[in-house]
Scaffold this motif. Structure first.
Motif, mmCIF file in Angstrom:
data_model
loop_
_atom_site.group_PDB
_atom_site.id
_atom_site.type_symbol
_atom_site.label_atom_id
_atom_site.label_comp_id
_atom_site.label_asym_id
_atom_site.label_seq_id
_atom_site.Cartn_x
_atom_site.Cartn_y
_atom_site.Cartn_z
ATOM 1 N N LYS A 31 0.838 -1.200 0.000
ATOM 2 C CA LYS A 31 0.000 0.000 0.000
ATOM 3 C C LYS A 31 0.876 1.254 0.000
ATOM 4 O O LYS A 31 0.585 2.224 -0.704
ATOM 5 N N ALA A 35 1.079 4.339 -2.559
ATOM 6 C CA ALA A 35 0.885 5.703 -2.057
ATOM 7 C C ALA A 35 1.997 6.614 -2.574
ATOM 8 O O ALA A 35 1.746 7.775 -2.928
ATOM 9 N N SER A 39 1.438 9.878 -5.010
ATOM 10 C CA SER A 39 1.882 11.199 -4.578
ATOM 11 C C SER A 39 2.963 11.773 -5.495
ATOM 12 O O SER A 39 3.508 12.844 -5.223
ATOM 13 N N LEU A 82 -8.005 7.302 -7.070
ATOM 14 C CA LEU A 82 -8.257 8.167 -5.923
ATOM 15 C C LEU A 82 -7.791 7.559 -4.610
ATOM 16 O O LEU A 82 -7.375 8.282 -3.704
ATOM 17 N N ASP A 83 -7.897 6.243 -4.505
ATOM 18 C CA ASP A 83 -7.591 5.604 -3.227
ATOM 19 C C ASP A 83 -7.119 4.177 -3.474
ATOM 20 O O ASP A 83 -7.528 3.540 -4.443
ATOM 21 N N VAL A 84 -6.256 3.708 -2.587
ATOM 22 C CA VAL A 84 -5.784 2.325 -2.612
ATOM 23 C C VAL A 84 -6.028 1.740 -1.230
ATOM 24 O O VAL A 84 -5.609 2.315 -0.227
ATOM 25 N N ARG A 85 -6.742 0.614 -1.204
ATOM 26 C CA ARG A 85 -7.039 -0.054 0.065
ATOM 27 C C ARG A 85 -6.584 -1.500 0.008
ATOM 28 O O ARG A 85 -6.642 -2.135 -1.044
ATOM 29 N N SER A 111 -14.078 0.535 -9.425
ATOM 30 C CA SER A 111 -12.978 0.019 -8.623
ATOM 31 C C SER A 111 -12.443 -1.248 -9.267
ATOM 32 O O SER A 111 -13.127 -1.884 -10.078
#
Length: 128
Positions: A31, A35, A39, A82-85, A111
């Motif tokens: 993760k 990230a 970024s 937008l997001d990584v989970r 997703s």
């Protein structure tokens, strides 16, 4: 680069203690690599791949350029990631490997679940 180094030292300490399971540490490392990619720290993302030998600088730069193109393509096709989970992670401590399942949430409200193979080398989890 120092922050990334300290992150991995912390992961090493956590992995060597009787704390979290190896699969959890591998999942957090995967993760964190993504990230870094999101970024804009493409070099940190590229350095997260396991390479037993050093690579030439021009090849490393090509990998960085590929990471930039990947994000640009995702932005063009799906309005970006937008997001990584973390969904799940399974580690095989005997083989020092793990499979981490990440869920990418895209800007177009779709997703996708992806598997990130990981390998542990000298106490640090790297992407394979």
């Amino acid at each position: 680069m120092k922050k990334l180094f300290y992150f991995f030292v912390a992961l090493l300490v956590v992995a060597c203690s009787s704390g979290p399971a190896p699969s959890d540490v591998a999942a957090q490392a995967a993760k964190e690599y993504y990230a870094q990619l999101l970024s804009g720290k493409y070099d940190h993302y590229v350095d997260g791949f396991y390479r037993p030998d050093s690579i030439p600088n021009n090849y490393r730069q090509q990998l960085i350029d590929n990471a930039k193109m990947f994000l640009a393509q995702q932005k063009n096709d799906r309005r970006g990631i937008l997001d990584v989970r973390v969904v799940n992670a399974m580690a095989d401590t005997a083989k020092r490997s793990a499979n981490v399942f990440l869920l990418f949430a895209y800007g177009d409200s779709t997703s996708e679940e992806v598997v990130v193979p990981m390998v542990m080398h000298k106490g640090v989890w790297y992407m394979r």
